[in-house]
Design a protein around this motif. Structure first.
Motif, PDB file in Angstrom:
ATOM      1  N   SER A 154      -9.541 -16.682 -86.677  1.00  0.00           N
ATOM      2  CA  SER A 154      -9.268 -15.656 -87.679  1.00  0.00           C
ATOM      3  C   SER A 154      -9.374 -15.790 -88.981  1.00  0.00           C
ATOM      4  N   GLN A 176     -15.100 -11.190 -84.861  1.00  0.00           N
ATOM      5  CA  GLN A 176     -13.844 -10.700 -84.085  1.00  0.00           C
ATOM      6  C   GLN A 176     -13.796 -10.975 -82.580  1.00  0.00           C
ATOM      7  N   ALA A 177     -14.971 -10.972 -82.205  1.00  0.00           N
ATOM      8  CA  ALA A 177     -15.342 -11.439 -80.510  1.00  0.00           C
ATOM      9  C   ALA A 177     -14.906 -12.640 -80.302  1.00  0.00           C
ATOM     10  N   GLU A 235     -11.198 -13.196 -80.165  1.00  0.00           N
ATOM     11  CA  GLU A 235     -10.767 -12.853 -79.007  1.00  0.00           C
ATOM     12  C   GLU A 235     -11.023 -13.923 -78.021  1.00  0.00           C
ATOM     13  N   THR A 236     -12.096 -14.333 -77.995  1.00  0.00           N
ATOM     14  CA  THR A 236     -12.398 -15.487 -77.059  1.00  0.00           C
ATOM     15  C   THR A 236     -11.380 -16.751 -77.365  1.00  0.00           C
ATOM     16  N   ARG A 268      -8.283 -16.477 -78.544  1.00  0.00           N
ATOM     17  CA  ARG A 268      -7.159 -15.978 -78.021  1.00  0.00           C
ATOM     18  C   ARG A 268      -7.175 -16.211 -76.465  1.00  0.00           C
ATOM     19  N   ILE A 269      -8.233 -15.850 -75.709  1.00  0.00           N
ATOM     20  CA  ILE A 269      -8.000 -15.812 -74.363  1.00  0.00           C
ATOM     21  C   ILE A 269      -7.935 -17.252 -73.792  1.00  0.00           C
TER      22      ILE A 269
END
Length: 413
Positions: free
Chosen positions: A116, A168-169, A172-173, A175-176
């Motif tokens: 982030s 940003q990707a 997202e990874t 967060r997954i």
């Protein structure tokens, strides 16, 4: 006392024996004549018959099978870590998306925070690069700066925007991975025992699953049928000897009781098992009470085909000769027993399914078949007709009693 000559003694013995032999011979002839009269009076033997009719006979097949879960899912970790908690009760019903295990999320939460921050830094750099490019555009038009400087500034702005998308990707990874720290049920069903306890180290590449979930309502039953029987059935269907049956299946449990629910054949495999020579048919059954468990052995009963215009004949009426040819006796003209060779394809309960040799309306003999010969005189009556035994006439009965008395009296004499 005078002596008798041997010739006189012999003559005396003959005179005594001749009347006795004559009496015995006469008695034997009388008994033989009486037996002949009784035999002649008995007449044709009585036989029982049934009048046959044609009907559509289902080809009921009973085969063994194994129950298979409708859906099976192995619960596996997708990230590495220590199991903090088990969030389900072993053997209970779980729903899709329900949390099952909690893996220590500390590292994955930190990775999210780091990604982030990287995204925020990339966005700031992208804003600065875009502002620089925007300032260089009018200056390049009045040639206050070179065209190359403006081109470089615009390229740096685009690179900064690409860096934002890349970071940003990564966010997202992260967060997954953090979401994967909470292991959830992939399907709804009944979950088995947990193979890992709290405090165990798990990894995404491990061989054993954490637990197994099975959906058993509905449930499948895999039926094994001989490929030879299936080929014969398909040939009979192609030749028109039988018509297709129903896809409905009945189920018998291991104790022989009926399952109660009706299943449906879904499909058959397109290949033969090389080790067993069988083809697998799969049927689906409702299982709302959970009576059927995966791996259970059951018996299935279903109608694969229907034989039209067949005749059912009791099994005791069908006989076979030394060559194996099946035949029956029917009531012919003038009450004669007529032998007919028939085509007995298979047994159905207590009957034989006859597809040739006799016709509807024939009277097939089912009782009194002992020592029956082709062309013999018979006295046909409907099968299971009670026999009437009447007493002999008064005069005849007295005569027999009197004759019997003489016989008993003459035996000792």
């Amino acid at each position: 006392m005078s002596k008798r000559s041997p010739g006189a003694a012999t003559a005396l013995v003959l005179c005594v024996l001749l009347p006795i032999l004559g009496a015995c011979s006469g008695g034997a002839e009388a008994e033989a004549q009486k037996g002949g009269n009784a035999k002649g009076a008995r007449g044709p033997s009585q036989v029982g018959f049934v009048t046959v009719t044609t009907t559509d006979v289902p080809l009921v097949t009973q085969l063994g099978g194994r129950t298979v879960a409708y859906e099976t899912s192995e619960v596996r970790p997708q990230v590495n870590g220590i199991v903090q908690r088990r969030l389900f009760t072993e053997g209970s019903f779980v729903r899709q998306g329900q949390p099952l295990y909690q893996i220590d999320p500390s590292l994955y939460r930190a990775a999210v925070n780091e990604a982030s921050a990287t995204v925020a830094s990339a966005r700031a750099a992208a804003d600065a690069a875009q502002a620089r490019a925007n300032r260089f555009r009018p200056l390049a038009q009045i040639e206050a700066v070179s065209q190359q400087e403006y081109t470089d500034a615009a390229a740096q702005a685009r690179q900064a925007r690409a860096a934002v998308a890349q970071n940003q990707a990564a966010l997202e990874t992260a967060r997954i991975n953090l979401r994967f720290a909470t292991i959830r049920a992939p399907i709804s069903g009944r979950i088995g025992r947990s193979l890992f306890t709290q405090g165990a180290l798990v990894s995404a590449n491990q061989v054993e699953p954490l637990a197994i979930i099975q959906r058993t309502d509905p449930i499948y039953v895999d039926i094994q049928q001989s490929s030879a029987d299936l080929t014969a059935l398909r040939r009979a269907l192609a030749q028109g000897g039988v018509t297709p049956g129903s896809t409905q299946v009945r189920l018998l449990l291991e104790d022989g009781s009926d399952y109660g629910y009706t299943g449906t054949v879904q499909f058959s495999e397109l290949q033969v098992n090389e080790s067993t020579g069988t083809v697998t048919l799969r049927a689906s059954f409702p299982n709302p009470q959970g009576t059927l468990l995966p791996g259970q052995f059951v018996q299935t009963r279903f109608t694969q085909a229907v034989t039209p215009n067949a005749i059912l004949v009791p099994q005791n009426a069908v006989q076979r000769d030394i060559g194996g040819q099946a035949y029956v006796f029917i009531v012919g003209p003038n009450n004669k027993a007529i032998r007919r060779e028939v085509k007995a394809d298979r047994a159905q309960g207590n009957d034989w399914v006859i597809t040739g040799g006799i016709r509807a309306g024939d009277k097939v003999i089912t009782q009194g078949l002992a020592n029956l010969r082709d062309g013999a005189d018979i006295r046909p009556v409907p099968a299971n007709t009670p026999q009437r035994i009447a007493p002999p006439p008064a005069g005849q009965g007295g005569g027999r009693g009197k004759a019997g008395g003489q016989s008993k009296g003459g035996g000792p004499a």
